[in-house]
Design a protein around this motif. Structure first.
Motif, PDB file in Angstrom:
ATOM      1  N   ALA A  84       0.817 -10.349  -7.595  1.00  0.00           N
ATOM      2  CA  ALA A  84       0.716  -9.246  -6.367  1.00  0.00           C
ATOM      3  C   ALA A  84       0.786  -9.938  -5.159  1.00  0.00           C
ATOM      4  N   ALA A  85       0.530 -11.378  -4.911  1.00  0.00           N
ATOM      5  CA  ALA A  85       0.647 -11.931  -3.660  1.00  0.00           C
ATOM      6  C   ALA A  85       2.172 -12.042  -3.121  1.00  0.00           C
ATOM      7  N   ARG A  86       2.993 -12.144  -4.126  1.00  0.00           N
ATOM      8  CA  ARG A  86       4.407 -12.372  -3.859  1.00  0.00           C
ATOM      9  C   ARG A  86       5.009 -10.917  -3.792  1.00  0.00           C
ATOM     10  N   LEU A  87       4.442  -9.932  -4.461  1.00  0.00           N
ATOM     11  CA  LEU A  87       5.076  -8.598  -4.446  1.00  0.00           C
ATOM     12  C   LEU A  87       4.506  -8.066  -2.982  1.00  0.00           C
ATOM     13  N   VAL A  88       3.531  -8.327  -2.556  1.00  0.00           N
ATOM     14  CA  VAL A  88       3.015  -7.778  -1.360  1.00  0.00           C
ATOM     15  C   VAL A  88       3.948  -8.397  -0.155  1.00  0.00           C
ATOM     16  N   ALA A  89       4.361  -9.483  -0.504  1.00  0.00           N
ATOM     17  CA  ALA A  89       5.085 -10.298   0.758  1.00  0.00           C
ATOM     18  C   ALA A  89       6.348  -9.950   0.713  1.00  0.00           C
ATOM     19  N   GLY A  90       7.134  -9.181  -0.441  1.00  0.00           N
ATOM     20  CA  GLY A  90       8.452  -8.751  -0.655  1.00  0.00           C
ATOM     21  C   GLY A  90       8.948  -8.069   0.030  1.00  0.00           C
ATOM     22  N   GLU A  91      10.174  -7.902  -0.043  1.00  0.00           N
ATOM     23  CA  GLU A  91      10.784  -6.722   1.115  1.00  0.00           C
ATOM     24  C   GLU A  91      11.563  -5.469   0.201  1.00  0.00           C
ATOM     25  N   ALA A  92      11.487  -5.516  -1.256  1.00  0.00           N
ATOM     26  CA  ALA A  92      11.857  -4.715  -1.926  1.00  0.00           C
ATOM     27  C   ALA A  92      11.022  -3.200  -1.467  1.00  0.00           C
ATOM     28  N   ALA A  95       7.731   1.350  -3.641  1.00  0.00           N
ATOM     29  CA  ALA A  95       7.527   1.753  -4.948  1.00  0.00           C
ATOM     30  C   ALA A  95       8.175   1.015  -6.020  1.00  0.00           C
ATOM     31  N   VAL A  96       9.028   0.268  -5.854  1.00  0.00           N
ATOM     32  CA  VAL A  96       9.529  -0.815  -6.701  1.00  0.00           C
ATOM     33  C   VAL A  96       8.518  -1.827  -6.986  1.00  0.00           C
ATOM     34  N   ARG A  97       8.020  -2.218  -5.845  1.00  0.00           N
ATOM     35  CA  ARG A  97       6.866  -3.394  -6.026  1.00  0.00           C
ATOM     36  C   ARG A  97       5.836  -2.871  -6.670  1.00  0.00           C
ATOM     37  N   VAL A 148       0.060   0.612  -2.149  1.00  0.00           N
ATOM     38  CA  VAL A 148       0.000   2.070  -1.759  1.00  0.00           C
ATOM     39  C   VAL A 148       0.225   2.501  -0.513  1.00  0.00           C
ATOM     40  N   ALA A 149      -0.613   1.875   0.573  1.00  0.00           N
ATOM     41  CA  ALA A 149      -0.288   2.042   1.940  1.00  0.00           C
ATOM     42  C   ALA A 149       1.265   1.833   2.338  1.00  0.00           C
ATOM     43  N   ALA A 150       1.971   0.898   1.959  1.00  0.00           N
ATOM     44  CA  ALA A 150       3.354   0.812   2.287  1.00  0.00           C
ATOM     45  C   ALA A 150       4.043   1.640   1.671  1.00  0.00           C
ATOM     46  N   SER A 151       3.863   2.406   0.660  1.00  0.00           N
ATOM     47  CA  SER A 151       4.453   3.296   0.243  1.00  0.00           C
ATOM     48  C   SER A 151       4.354   4.708   0.864  1.00  0.00           C
ATOM     49  N   LEU A 198       0.920   8.797  -9.429  1.00  0.00           N
ATOM     50  CA  LEU A 198      -0.417   9.134  -8.865  1.00  0.00           C
ATOM     51  C   LEU A 198      -0.245   8.976  -7.276  1.00  0.00           C
ATOM     52  N   VAL A 199       0.581   7.881  -6.888  1.00  0.00           N
ATOM     53  CA  VAL A 199       0.501   7.585  -5.443  1.00  0.00           C
ATOM     54  C   VAL A 199       1.449   8.783  -4.619  1.00  0.00           C
ATOM     55  N   GLY A 200       2.128   9.505  -5.408  1.00  0.00           N
ATOM     56  CA  GLY A 200       2.610  10.569  -4.782  1.00  0.00           C
ATOM     57  C   GLY A 200       4.187  10.413  -4.476  1.00  0.00           C
ATOM     58  N   LEU A 201       4.748   9.300  -5.381  1.00  0.00           N
ATOM     59  CA  LEU A 201       6.370   8.977  -5.049  1.00  0.00           C
ATOM     60  C   LEU A 201       7.176   9.740  -5.924  1.00  0.00           C
TER      61      LEU A 201
END
Length: 221
Positions: A84-92, A95-97, A148-151, A198-201
């Motif tokens: 999760a730490a790597r995904l949160v810091a990622g640039e993809a 929704a993909v992350r 979720v917030a970044a979505s 669920l997130v609405g994407l």
């Protein structure tokens, strides 16, 4: 078991407590017993017997039964927390992350040898000695919240949607408990799709799934 049988006719003792696989043998035995017979009903003697160790050898690695529970619970959250730490810091795309994290996390809980996620509801989880597990689990949930917030979810909806997402991810433990023959891979895939919905994407596309799988491959190699 007769009085003369000792502690389950242990196969190892003394220096055997230092063997590389002894600690893992204890965890495997405890995981089976905790999720089968139940945590309260399982004694350290029973764990040692199942692991092929004398009880004193078990205590070499784990001073108390609660320490074994803590180690098992750590296995259910730390790999996902690191990812999760790597995904949160990622640039993809978020929704993909998010799909990638849910897929990996549900897979960890659903594909483990023992259904350790079912231990989350134990009253012992509230023990002071398990504070680190509770903190790490909260950190994992917070990582979901950041994705979720970044979505693009409205700020006032982030908390409740994070609750729903986290609940969906961890529901694999209850489903697996009720259906031991569960098709884990199908549930993992549908669960990750459900998180995105669920997130609405919207409906996850084949392209989104492919991109998430490719991202996971780069992060878990």
């Amino acid at each position: 078991m007769g009085k003369g049988s000792g502690v389950g006719r242990p196969r190892a003792s003394g220096a055997a407590a230092n063997r590389p696989d002894a600690r893992q043998a204890v965890l495997d035995a405890a995981g089976e017993l905790f999720t089968g017979a139940g945590y309260a009903a399982t004694t350290t003697r029973a764990i040692a017997e199942r692991a092929g160790l004398r009880q004193a050898s078990l205590y070499y690695h784990f001073p108390a039964k609660e320490d074994i529970l803590a180690a098992l619970l750590a296995e259910t959250v730390r790999p996902s927390l690191a990812l999760a730490a790597r995904l949160v810091a990622g640039e993809a795309p978020a929704a993909v992350r998010l799909w990638a994290l849910a897929y990996a996390d549900i897979g960890l809980l659903g594909g483990a040898r023992h259904n350790l996620g079912a231990l989350y509801l134990l009253p012992e989880v509230g023990s002071p000695n398990l504070a680190r597990f509770r903190t790490e689990r909260a950190e994992l949930k917070a990582a979901y919240g950041r994705l979720v917030a970044a979505s693009g979810v409205a700020p006032d909806a982030v908390a409740i949607r994070t609750d729903l997402v986290f609940g969906l991810v961890e529901s694999i433990a209850v489903i697996r408990r009720d259906d031991p023959a569960l098709d884990v891979e199908a549930h993992v895939r549908e669960g990750a799709d459900g998180v995105v919905r669920l997130v609405g994407l919207g409906e996850p596309s084949a392209e989104l799934r492919a991109e998430a799988h490719a991202l996971l491959a780069t992060l878990t190699d």
